[in-house]
Design a protein around this motif. Structure first.
Motif, PDB file in Angstrom:
ATOM      1  N   THR A 294      -2.649  15.367  -2.464  1.00 23.30           N
ATOM      2  CA  THR A 294      -3.361  14.280  -1.778  1.00 23.30           C
ATOM      3  C   THR A 294      -2.480  13.050  -1.595  1.00 23.30           C
ATOM      4  OG1 THR A 294      -4.234  13.429  -3.888  1.00 23.30           O
ATOM      5  CG2 THR A 294      -5.605  15.022  -2.675  1.00 23.30           C
ATOM      6  N   HIS A 295      -1.519  12.817  -2.523  1.00 16.13           N
ATOM      7  CA  HIS A 295      -0.647  11.638  -2.498  1.00 16.13           C
ATOM      8  C   HIS A 295       0.814  12.102  -2.488  1.00 16.13           C
ATOM      9  CE1 HIS A 295      -4.438  10.007  -3.855  1.00 16.13           C
ATOM     10  NE2 HIS A 295      -3.976   8.779  -3.824  1.00 16.13           N
ATOM     11  N   LEU A 296       1.549  11.722  -1.446  1.00 19.09           N
ATOM     12  CA  LEU A 296       2.933  12.167  -1.293  1.00 19.09           C
ATOM     13  C   LEU A 296       3.845  10.993  -0.977  1.00 19.09           C
ATOM     14  CD1 LEU A 296       5.108  14.399  -0.904  1.00 19.09           C
ATOM     15  CD2 LEU A 296       4.336  14.581   1.473  1.00 19.09           C
TER      16      LEU A 296
ATOM     17  N   LEU B  72       0.204   8.691   2.003  1.00 22.61           N
ATOM     18  CA  LEU B  72       1.594   9.024   2.269  1.00 22.61           C
ATOM     19  C   LEU B  72       2.454   7.767   2.153  1.00 22.61           C
ATOM     20  CD1 LEU B  72       3.742  11.078   3.350  1.00 22.61           C
ATOM     21  CD2 LEU B  72       3.122  10.292   5.656  1.00 22.61           C
ATOM     22  N   ALA B  73       3.593   7.879   1.452  1.00 18.97           N
ATOM     23  CA  ALA B  73       4.566   6.785   1.366  1.00 18.97           C
ATOM     24  C   ALA B  73       5.922   7.305   1.808  1.00 18.97           C
ATOM     25  CB  ALA B  73       4.648   6.230  -0.061  1.00 18.97           C
TER      26      ALA B  73
ATOM     27  N   LYS C  98      -5.562   8.265   4.881  1.00 20.30           N
ATOM     28  CA  LYS C  98      -6.228   6.978   4.721  1.00 20.30           C
ATOM     29  C   LYS C  98      -5.248   5.827   4.551  1.00 20.30           C
ATOM     30  CE  LYS C  98     -10.201   9.086   2.373  1.00 20.30           C
ATOM     31  NZ  LYS C  98     -10.977   9.143   1.094  1.00 20.30           N
ATOM     32  N   VAL C  99      -4.084   6.116   3.937  1.00 16.93           N
ATOM     33  CA  VAL C  99      -3.087   5.080   3.644  1.00 16.93           C
ATOM     34  C   VAL C  99      -1.700   5.618   3.956  1.00 16.93           C
ATOM     35  CG1 VAL C  99      -2.034   3.648   1.848  1.00 16.93           C
ATOM     36  CG2 VAL C  99      -4.497   4.035   1.823  1.00 16.93           C
ATOM     37  N   CYS C 100      -0.901   4.827   4.682  1.00 15.24           N
ATOM     38  CA  CYS C 100       0.500   5.180   4.955  1.00 15.24           C
ATOM     39  C   CYS C 100       1.367   3.985   4.569  1.00 15.24           C
ATOM     40  CB  CYS C 100       0.688   5.515   6.425  1.00 15.24           C
ATOM     41  SG  CYS C 100       2.387   5.993   6.842  1.00 15.24           S
ATOM     42  N   VAL C 101       2.110   4.136   3.474  1.00 12.53           N
ATOM     43  CA  VAL C 101       2.948   3.053   2.958  1.00 12.53           C
ATOM     44  C   VAL C 101       4.379   3.241   3.448  1.00 12.53           C
ATOM     45  CG1 VAL C 101       3.831   1.898   0.889  1.00 12.53           C
ATOM     46  CG2 VAL C 101       1.515   2.837   0.894  1.00 12.53           C
TER      47      VAL C 101
END
Length: 278
Positions: free
Chosen positions: A158-160, A185-186, A214-217
């Protein structure tokens, strides 16, 4: 509470006291483990739940040596059951593979700064099923091919966070849409983001095709002058998407490492706050 009083407490209550004390302050857990053998048995799951290892001198070297020693004395099932978050920084490949061979129950894996291709291949073909991953993009894409995101290793992710992503974005970033659970994603850029359109094209493709994102850092290396003149804000404004959060390199690195034991310092949590307040 006196030593005598502790021995008048019910066994289950004594266990609850020590476990709660360890969970509330991880540093105290290390001291509590020295109280008695039974207490060490109770608090060790807390100590090993989140492990950060660095190949360095001084205290970091002693921590690494202690962990390797524990690997060779405790059953593999202990590490498979209790180690959930693992950060490996500058660890020799031989140790990385030895550690990951037993820490098969990981949900959060971070290997910094670079990951040799044999290690990357070992990891993605292992039985580990992380939900959070921080890795070198270059070595996930072995031999310049796109990573095989259909492998079981990626199915719960879920978090990469991907390092060294500049050269990979044009060729295989669209493949990130194959990650079925990806929500965060970052991307770490080792060069200023504004040097060309490659990264912009790749990010636009990711944002368009990753339906659950939902989030792209964007972790961008910016000079002091660029920070002073608001280059970070300029990068953020160049991408019209409320999910994008720009974090300059030096600040994000501190937050990410600090987030291991402090949820308030976690990069994902901070990025989520920014996104939800827009």
């Amino acid at each position: 509470m006196s030593f005598t009083t502790m021995y008048t407490l019910p066994f289950e209550l004594e266990q609850d006291i020590f476990e709660n004390a360890a969970n509330s302050d991880r540093r105290s857990a290390l001291s509590l483990a020295l109280v008695a053998r039974r207490v060490r048995f109770w608090v060790e799951p807390t100590i090993y739940k989140c492990v950060a290892l660095k190949y360095d001198s001084g205290e970091s070297a002693r921590v690494l040596e202690g962990f390797i020693s524990a690997l060779r004395t405790k059953p593999a099932s202990f590490f498979a059951r209790y180690v959930k978050t693992l950060l490996l920084s500058d660890i020799p490949a031989c140790h990385v593979m030895e550690i990951l061979a037993v820490c098969t129950g990981l949900t959060d894996l971070r290997v910094w700064p670079h990951t040799p291709s044999p290690v990357a291949h070992f990891v993605v073909t292992s039985s580990i099923r992380p939900t959070h991953l921080s890795f070198s993009a270059e070595h996930l894409a072995a031999h310049s091919r796109a990573p095989d995101f259909t492998l079981p290793f990626y199915q719960e992710l879920t978090h990469l966070e991907l390092h060294d992503t500049w050269g990979q974005l044009m060729t295989w970033a669209p493949n990130l849409s194959m990650l079925p659970q990806l929500t965060h994603l970052a991307l770490v850029f080792g060069f200023p983001f504004s040097c060309g359109s490659i990264a912009s094209y790749g990010i636009s493709s990711i944002l368009a095709n990753c339906s659950k994102l939902k989030v792209c850092v964007l972790r961008c290396m910016l000079s002091e002058d660029e920070l002073r003149f608001g280059q970070g804000a300029a990068i953020a404004n160049s991408i019209v998407d409320p999910r994008v959060v720009v974090v300059p390199w030096r600040r994000s690195q501190a937050r990410w490492a600090g987030g291991l034991w402090n949820e308030n310092a976690d990069l994902w949590n901070r990025a989520e706050v920014i996104v939800t307040t827009r």
